[in-house]
Write an enzyme that holds these catalytic residues in place. Structure first.
Site, PDB file in Angstrom:
ATOM      1  N   ARG A   5      26.918  28.585  16.532  1.00 27.04           N
ATOM      2  CA  ARG A   5      26.809  29.530  15.421  1.00 27.04           C
ATOM      3  C   ARG A   5      26.411  30.913  15.930  1.00 27.04           C
ATOM      4  NH1 ARG A   5      21.704  28.229  11.542  1.00 27.04           N
ATOM      5  NH2 ARG A   5      22.984  29.486  10.185  1.00 27.04           N
ATOM      6  N   ASP A  31      24.230  27.093   1.896  1.00 26.94           N
ATOM      7  CA  ASP A  31      23.598  26.639   0.654  1.00 26.94           C
ATOM      8  C   ASP A  31      22.551  27.620   0.147  1.00 26.94           C
ATOM      9  OD1 ASP A  31      21.898  26.292   2.734  1.00 26.94           O
ATOM     10  OD2 ASP A  31      21.176  24.321   2.128  1.00 26.94           O
ATOM     11  N   ASP A  83      17.636  28.080  15.702  1.00 27.11           N
ATOM     12  CA  ASP A  83      17.051  29.237  15.032  1.00 27.11           C
ATOM     13  C   ASP A  83      15.746  29.681  15.711  1.00 27.11           C
ATOM     14  OD1 ASP A  83      15.859  26.867  14.239  1.00 27.11           O
ATOM     15  OD2 ASP A  83      15.559  27.487  12.160  1.00 27.11           O
TER      16      ASP A  83
END
Ligand SMILES: *[C@@H]1O[C@H](CO)[C@@H](O)[C@H](O)[C@H]1NC(C)=O
Ligand SMILES: *[C@@H]1O[C@H](CO)[C@@H](O)[C@H](O)[C@H]1NC(C)=O
Ligand SMILES: *[C@@H]1O[C@H](CO)[C@@H](O)[C@H](O)[C@H]1NC(C)=O
Ligand SMILES: *[C@@H]1O[C@H](CO)[C@@H](O)[C@H](O)[C@H]1NC(C)=O
Length: 316
Positions: free
Chosen positions: A118, A136, A222
């Site tokens: 990503r 989401d 992350d």
């Protein structure tokens, strides 16, 4: 000289492609050839690219809806849906063509299921900043605009809505991952803005072993990005106030702090604490820094009064 037509045109196309990058590298190492990407100063500063990660097919209608709503905004340059489910047939994904109400929407199929993907640098990104988000989460266009505004004033930092914190446990000699009421050091990738260049730094400059650890745990990409940025800036992230709507992903989700007791969530937090401990070792130090407070979008109008010949704030 160039008479055998099909062969020649193929050759010319190849030459044109090569001409764009000054030197040719085989695909495996070409990711980290700087020449493949526009220089940061040639990228647009007035708009943002959106990189939205998508995986669950049942959420495709929601993904489309979110992409469509962002496409209206004039500050959005393009929306890229990074599709991580490699088994999803094209027919399911292709129905995006007529979605856009402004900025173009693209589906980018990932080449692997690695969470590191990503953050791959992308030659097609035309803006200095990217909004990284999950499939989401929705924020309003006003929130997007404000987030981008705050990034422009803090362009080396991560700017986002979901803060977390690291903390050292002296007795266990390890780090934990937590929420602290008044300080934070990690911004979640549920939705955040970073400089596009950090994608390159994540992919090409991280200490050896970080990406492999993330792949083995299927988690913490992350947190690693927060390490990358903190190490580059020696500063913590910036929290912006807002009310992003969380549609509740369970995969790699962090809603673990709102619900009590479930052992899966405890396990998830433990895993993330372990990531911090491992990254600390691999970075040979702890780059994460704490930040305090948050930026509020104060829409209160400044009322001005005329005093003599000058305009001043009425309450001054
Ligand atoms: C991924 O794609 C396959 C093939 O279409 C599908 O069966 C599976 O449910 C998808 N996974 C998710 C999480 O949607
Ligand atoms: C979907 O789009 C891709 C890329 O444009 C194309 O190669 C493929 O043939 C399309 N598939 C279908 C089923 O329309
Ligand atoms: C972290 O920052 C320091 C100081 O700028 C730099 O020397 C070092 O290479 C960075 N480490 C990594 C892994 O990026
Ligand atoms: C307005 O200007 C006059 C004359 O210059 C001055 O005496 C007075 O103090 C000023 N009033 C204010 C509120 O600044």
């Amino acid at each position: 000289m160039f008479t055998s037509a099909p062969y020649t045109s193929a050759l010319l196309v190849l030459l044109c492609l090569l001409d764009h990058s000054s030197s040719y590298l085989p695909p495996s190492s070409s990711q980290c050839n700087r020449n493949l990407y526009p220089q940061p100063w040639n990228l647009r500063f007035d708009q943002i690219s959106i990189l939205m990660s998508g995986f669950a097919e049942k959420r495709l209608p929601l993904v489309r809806q979110i992409a469509r709503s962002y496409s209206v905004s004039p500050i959005v340059n393009a929306i890229y849906i990074l599709w991580g489910n490699m088994s999803t047939p094209w027919q399911l994904l292709n129905q995006t063509d007529s979605l856009s109400l402004g900025a173009p929407i693209y589906i980018v199929r990932q080449d692997s299921t690695s969470l590191n993907d990503r953050f791959l640098p992308r030659a097609f990104i035309q803006t200095r900043a990217v909004l990284i988000c999950d499939d989401d989460i929705t924020i309003t266009l006003d929130e997007l605009k404000f987030l981008f505004q705050m990034w422009k004033e803090n362009e080396r930092r991560i700017v986002g809505f979901f803060p977390r914190s690291h903390e050292y446990q002296i007795h266990q000699k390890s780090w934990i991952y937590t929420i602290h009421p008044d300080r934070y050091s990690i911004m979640l990738t549920k939705v955040m803005i970073i400089a596009t260049d950090y994608l390159y730094q994540y992919t090409c400059k991280m200490p050896k072993g970080v990406k492999a650890y993330i792949d083995s745990q299927m988690n913490c990409e992350d947190i690693a990005m927060n390490f990358v940025v903190a190490n580059a800036t020696d500063q913590g992230p910036l929290l912006v106030s807002g009310n992003p709507r969380d549609w509740g992903d369970t995969r790699n989700s962090d809603s673990d702090f709102s619900v009590s007791g479930l052992s899966a969530k405890k396990e998830h937090r433990k895993k993330r604490g372990d990531c911090i401990t491992v990254f600390h070792q691999l970075w040979e130090g702890m780059p994460l820094r704490y930040s305090y407070g948050k930026v509020v979008n104060n829409v209160e109008e400044q009322v001005l009064c005329q005093k003599n010949d000058t305009l001043v704030r009425c309450n001054s």
